[in-house]
Design an enzyme around this catalytic site. Sequence first.
Site, mmCIF file in Angstrom:
data_model
loop_
_atom_site.group_PDB
_atom_site.id
_atom_site.type_symbol
_atom_site.label_atom_id
_atom_site.label_comp_id
_atom_site.label_asym_id
_atom_site.label_seq_id
_atom_site.Cartn_x
_atom_site.Cartn_y
_atom_site.Cartn_z
ATOM 1 N N ASP A 246 -2.169 -31.085 -2.499
ATOM 2 C CA ASP A 246 -3.625 -31.077 -2.540
ATOM 3 C C ASP A 246 -4.140 -31.911 -3.717
ATOM 4 O OD1 ASP A 246 -6.290 -29.063 -3.383
ATOM 5 O OD2 ASP A 246 -6.024 -29.819 -1.341
ATOM 6 N N GLU A 300 -2.372 -35.698 -0.673
ATOM 7 C CA GLU A 300 -3.758 -35.856 -0.231
ATOM 8 C C GLU A 300 -4.434 -36.704 -1.296
ATOM 9 O OE1 GLU A 300 -7.831 -33.410 0.709
ATOM 10 O OE2 GLU A 300 -6.583 -33.085 -1.065
HETATM 11 O O1 TEU Z 1 -9.699 -31.400 -0.306
HETATM 12 C C1 TEU Z 1 -10.131 -32.404 -1.148
HETATM 13 C C2 TEU Z 1 -11.141 -33.141 -0.423
HETATM 14 O O2 TEU Z 1 -10.961 -34.257 -0.050
HETATM 15 C C3 TEU Z 1 -12.298 -32.359 0.026
HETATM 16 O O3 TEU Z 1 -12.697 -31.488 -0.889
HETATM 17 C C4 TEU Z 1 -13.445 -33.225 0.332
HETATM 18 O O4 TEU Z 1 -13.797 -33.927 -0.756
HETATM 19 C C5 TEU Z 1 -14.629 -32.525 0.786
HETATM 20 O O5 TEU Z 1 -14.354 -31.361 1.287
HETATM 21 C C6 TEU Z 1 -15.307 -33.376 1.825
HETATM 22 O O6 TEU Z 1 -16.194 -32.657 2.569
HETATM 23 C C7 TEU Z 1 -8.703 -30.541 -0.741
HETATM 24 C C8 TEU Z 1 -8.486 -29.496 0.342
HETATM 25 O O7 TEU Z 1 -8.069 -30.137 1.507
HETATM 26 C C9 TEU Z 1 -9.817 -28.796 0.530
HETATM 27 O O8 TEU Z 1 -9.777 -27.901 1.602
HETATM 28 C C10 TEU Z 1 -10.150 -28.067 -0.751
HETATM 29 O O9 TEU Z 1 -11.431 -27.533 -0.628
HETATM 30 C C11 TEU Z 1 -10.101 -29.009 -1.946
HETATM 31 O O10 TEU Z 1 -9.006 -29.914 -1.946
HETATM 32 C C12 TEU Z 1 -9.922 -28.221 -3.205
HETATM 33 O O11 TEU Z 1 -8.649 -27.621 -3.199
#
Ligand code: TEU
Length: 600
Positions: A246, A300
């Site tokens: 993440d 990610e």
């Molecule tokens: O997501 C990071 C991310 O890309 C998202 O937060 C994005 O910026 C945003 O939601 C766009 O609408 C990761 C996880 O996949 C996400 O579910 C988490 O909320 C976030 O990190 C924090 O851990």
Amino acid sequence: MNLYRAALALIVAPSLLLAVSYAQTATPPQPSAHNAIVNGYQSQWWKEAVVYQVYPRSFKDSNGDGIGDLPGITSKLDYLQKLGVKVIWLSPHFDSPNADNGYDIRDYRKVMTEFGTMADFDALLVGIKQRHMRLIIDLVVNHSSDEHKWFVESRSSKDSPYRDYYIWRPGKPNPASPTGFDPPNNYPSFFSGSAWQYDPGTKEYYLHYFAVKQPDLNWDNPKVRAEVFDLMKFWLDKGVDGFRMDVIPLISKRAGLPDLTPEELKNVGKAYANGPHMHEYLQEMNRNVMAKYDVMTVGEALGISLQQTPSIVDDRRHELNMIFNFDAIRINREGRQWKSWTLPEFKAIYAEHASKLDVHSWDTVFLSNHDNPRLVSSFGDDSPAFRVASAKLLATMLLSLRGTPFIYQGDELGMTNYPFKAIGDFDDIEVKNAYKADVLTGKVSEQAYLANLRHMSRDNARTPMQWDGSSNGGFTTASKAWLAVNPNYKEINAKEELADPNSVYNYYHRMIALREHTPALIYGDYKDIEPQNTRIFAYLRILGKEKYLVILNLSSDPVSYSLLGGLKARAIVISNLPTAEKDLSNLKLRAWEARVYKLE
Ligand code: TEU
Ligand code: CA
């Protein structure tokens, strides 16, 4: 020893071995040397696999509390095996107060109570391995929950041995502000407001790029890195096959934490990513963990550009195997605002990927996940007339572009966005925070905000899986699911799809099987042959003499199309609409029609 006995030995021995190995143990690293080189690529199981993402809260409820859980997933493993996917990515299943649905972890070695027990996790893992699939889990270590014992200790006093596990700074004196201070700098949170939270206990601020209950870990502290490597080994020693990491590019913060410039504030992800020690820490992680196991890692990569991608995934750098770039999936938004896009813009992204990522830098292919709206609603046409055809076309594209494909739960059924009506319909903290910050302050009208969310909200992807036509789509026996089931579950559900040979599910099954048995669709070179066409996406995948042509009509109108260059079709290997047309110079493509040709 005759062939039959040899064959028998070949069959019996491994299954005996496998039986032994079901008892969960770590998979030692396979010397990559014996991984054949195919078209310059080192062959790897995680390049050939199709990955299926499970969002456990919304997959299947097994105990009638309206919340998905691990036994629920285990009960559906045959469904996933039949689809043909080889790797399951499990979104966070760890103990969490669920401020951000599990992406805020309170205990990295404990299963979330609502999801079940460690025994349930072990049973899930055995079930996956028995079906010759693998499991990767979510590694959320840029931040933890503020209820994690590390943070509880850290905020208890400035002298706590855990103080430096997080990022604390004194505020800037400001008698006018309620705390008497202003935040240490102008860093914004991704979930609205400042990225700094004042803590009256020690009169200092702590950093949280996401929610207040998601304090960022201080990776500059070697103890923190050691903690992370240990918890990774804990799960790998149980037999887990890898990690989806993440927001991993955000782990190294800028020295001195200077204010962001107005330019940088326009793309905060980019400013927070790729800090001074990011590569160093990823290489240290690889040396201490990944190098010791046969694992798959996918980062990610919020804030990382395509140009920067090889510096993280080039297999000679020993960092990560692949990353998620957000260029394609975010073509339809400016910040959080929905915007239209053109096909040539979209195609240019994959042409760029083909030119920037060589045989040492493997790619991912995805257009949906738990943070984005539904695939067919965003990139297809989810109207009754074209939902099935466009869902199948998108399957054809995802499973024939170059890179490891990631399917998000429900897309194999053609599930659509949800008809949200009011702010109360949403669960997502990102929505609730922005509502307070933008709507209640009058910056944005409620109507405009909701209209945009119907396109963009993450909750579109988080509505429960639609298993059948019974109440709540068969997701739960409870009267209410934790998030409302899409009212179209009577038409769109797994039971209907499994029973219909021409369903989206069965088309995914066939397309996944085709990719699995066609090396050119995995390791073949990629060439877009119609970059400027505004409705047709046509590309080649070439591996030596093996040549395949993929033709996709990404519009709701029929298109007459003539392929120049004298390419000759030998056969149609798959199409989402019945056709026998092989004269590539004179094609009649119906709305959302997709075809894959094997060429002479
Ligand atoms: O997501 C990071 C991310 O890309 C998202 O937060 C994005 O910026 C945003 O939601 C766009 O609408 C990761 C996880 O996949 C996400 O579910 C988490 O909320 C976030 O990190 C924090 O851990
Ligand atoms: Ca449950």
